[in-house]
Design an enzyme around this catalytic site. Structure first.
Site, PDB file in Angstrom:
ATOM      1  N   ASP A 137       6.080   2.548   6.645  1.00 17.38           N
ATOM      2  CA  ASP A 137       4.868   1.749   6.475  1.00 17.38           C
ATOM      3  C   ASP A 137       3.947   2.524   5.532  1.00 17.38           C
ATOM      4  OD1 ASP A 137       2.489   0.343   6.753  1.00 17.38           O
ATOM      5  OD2 ASP A 137       2.089   1.075   8.780  1.00 17.38           O
ATOM      6  N   GLU A 143      -5.218   1.350   2.501  1.00 21.91           N
ATOM      7  CA  GLU A 143      -4.993   0.336   3.533  1.00 21.91           C
ATOM      8  C   GLU A 143      -5.067   0.942   4.933  1.00 21.91           C
ATOM      9  OE1 GLU A 143      -2.901  -2.138   6.434  1.00 21.91           O
ATOM     10  OE2 GLU A 143      -2.349  -0.136   5.754  1.00 21.91           O
ATOM     11  N   GLU A 144      -4.520   2.142   5.108  1.00 21.14           N
ATOM     12  CA  GLU A 144      -4.472   2.747   6.439  1.00 21.14           C
ATOM     13  C   GLU A 144      -5.865   3.088   6.985  1.00 21.14           C
ATOM     14  OE1 GLU A 144      -2.076   2.653   8.285  1.00 21.14           O
ATOM     15  OE2 GLU A 144      -0.198   2.787   7.174  1.00 21.14           O
ATOM     16  N   HIS A 182       4.024   3.473  13.092  1.00 18.99           N
ATOM     17  CA  HIS A 182       3.071   4.590  13.088  1.00 18.99           C
ATOM     18  C   HIS A 182       3.544   5.750  13.963  1.00 18.99           C
ATOM     19  CE1 HIS A 182      -0.811   2.644  11.330  1.00 18.99           C
ATOM     20  NE2 HIS A 182       0.280   2.265  10.681  1.00 18.99           N
ATOM     21  N   ASP A 223       4.259  -5.677   3.916  1.00 18.67           N
ATOM     22  CA  ASP A 223       3.948  -4.593   4.841  1.00 18.67           C
ATOM     23  C   ASP A 223       4.975  -4.619   5.966  1.00 18.67           C
ATOM     24  OD1 ASP A 223       2.547  -2.461   6.080  1.00 18.67           O
ATOM     25  OD2 ASP A 223       0.627  -3.297   5.446  1.00 18.67           O
ATOM     26  N   HIS A 277       0.836  -1.203   0.000  1.00 20.27           N
ATOM     27  CA  HIS A 277       0.000   0.000   0.000  1.00 20.27           C
ATOM     28  C   HIS A 277       0.870   1.251   0.000  1.00 20.27           C
ATOM     29  CE1 HIS A 277       0.326   1.375   4.268  1.00 20.27           C
ATOM     30  NE2 HIS A 277       0.455   0.099   4.563  1.00 20.27           N
TER      31      HIS A 277
END
Length: 326
Positions: free
Chosen positions: A146, A180-181, A281, A201, A29
């Site tokens: 990410d 995706e997030e 994150h 990922d 992603h």
């Protein structure tokens, strides 16, 4: 399964694949964490909400860009009480949440009228600076690794296979998702002939986890449930056969494109391979070693035969039905 080795490069222009079905998909992603304008404040600051799931403590002090309808504005995300010389100990005692974050634009904006004059609106997107740094010993520090790092590895593996004139055993579809997030991920755009879907990922290197910033981390399960047993163990076998360092892990607070694909009703096998990432994150860190190992696994998987030829059929025959080892 019999041992398999990478086929030799084709002597002339490569053909796309040896046969068409069943297909494969490799998914990464390219959407990232960010924010949106929630409200325009009388003091000329902006109330914001998160896009994706990330903690407000990692937003404090972030440099960013606001995208209005026709312009871009630079600014900083700050706690409501940002001056130690003014608030003293209240700086440390104030809550840490998105309700206590505001965006300060680098513009003459000290009132609501100033914001309206600039053309700022509720719903404007805010992109967070990555702040990337690569150290001489191979560590990469940045936001948004990410899954920008996963997308880069997938592109690198595709480039290597194309430049080597390798003839793949079956059609392969690289897929870069953009949601995706926020949860929808690979719920759309999958070719219905896809039988195996491999997601790339990040894995989380943290206390209680078995992920690492070195080698490939193969996910056995996440919060949605286990990944396909047979496809996951094919990947483990390839790591062993080709000497690719790897480890296994389970993620309790994690979902990926694979979950979105299954929940959308796609009938396929899914697996997840990851690069270990510290402080996911947040202020993320990875190492080149994990990316190189991941690229190696991707290239050999792309050249390996389909897991089960019966998967090309909507309802496969009982003959050849996959079973667990005795």
């Amino acid at each position: 399964m019999s041992r398999w080795r990478s086929p030799a490069a084709a002597p002339s222009a490569p053909r796309c694949r040896a046969r068409k079905s069943p297909d494969r998909a490799l998914v990464a992603h390219i959407d990232t964490l960010g924010a949106m304008v929630k409200g325009l404040k009388p003091n000329g600051r902006l109330e914001v909400v998160a896009v994706g799931h990330w903690n407000a403590r990692f937003a404090e002090g972030a440099r960013c860009t606001l995208f209005s309808d026709d312009r871009q504005f630079r600014g900083t995300l700050l706690p409501l009480k940002a001056s130690g010389h003014t608030f003293g100990p209240e700086i440390d005692n104030q809550p840490c949440s998105w309700d206590h974050i505001e965006l300060r634009l680098d513009e003459i904006a000290y009132s609501l009228d100033d914001l309206l004059r600039l053309g700022i609106h509720v719903g404007d997107f805010v992109a967070i600076d990555s702040g990337a740094e690569i150290t001489p010993n191979g560590f990469i520090n940045s936001r948004h690794l990410d899954d920008k790092a996963g997308a880069a590895v997938l592109l690198g593996a595709i480039k290597a296979v194309k430049e080597s004139n390798v003839r793949l055993p079956v059609d392969l579809h690289p897929l870069f998702t953009i949601s995706e997030e926020i949860g929808s991920g690979a719920s759309a755009a999958l070719h219905q002939d896809v039988a195996e879907m491999l997601t790339i990922d990040n894995g989380t290197t943290a206390p209680g986890q078995n992920s690492s910033e070195f080698g490939v981390t193969i996910a056995m399960a996440d919060m949605v449930g286990p990944f396909d047993y047979h496809l996951t163990h094919r990947l483990i076998q390839l790591c062993k056969e080709f000497g690719i360092p790897h480890q296994r892990d389970i993620f309790r607070y994690y979902r990926s494109d694979s979950a979105a694909a299954i929940e959308a009703g796609n009938d396929l096998r899914t697996a997840l391979i990851t690069f270990g990432i510290d402080a996911s994150h947040g202020w993320e860190r990875i190492h080149w070693n994990a990316l190189e190992s991941l690229g190696q696994l991707l290239t050999v998987y792309m050249q390996s035969p389909p897991l089960f030829p019966r998967d090309r059929q909507d309802m496969g025959p009982r003959a050849g039905f996959p079973t667990l080892p005795a």
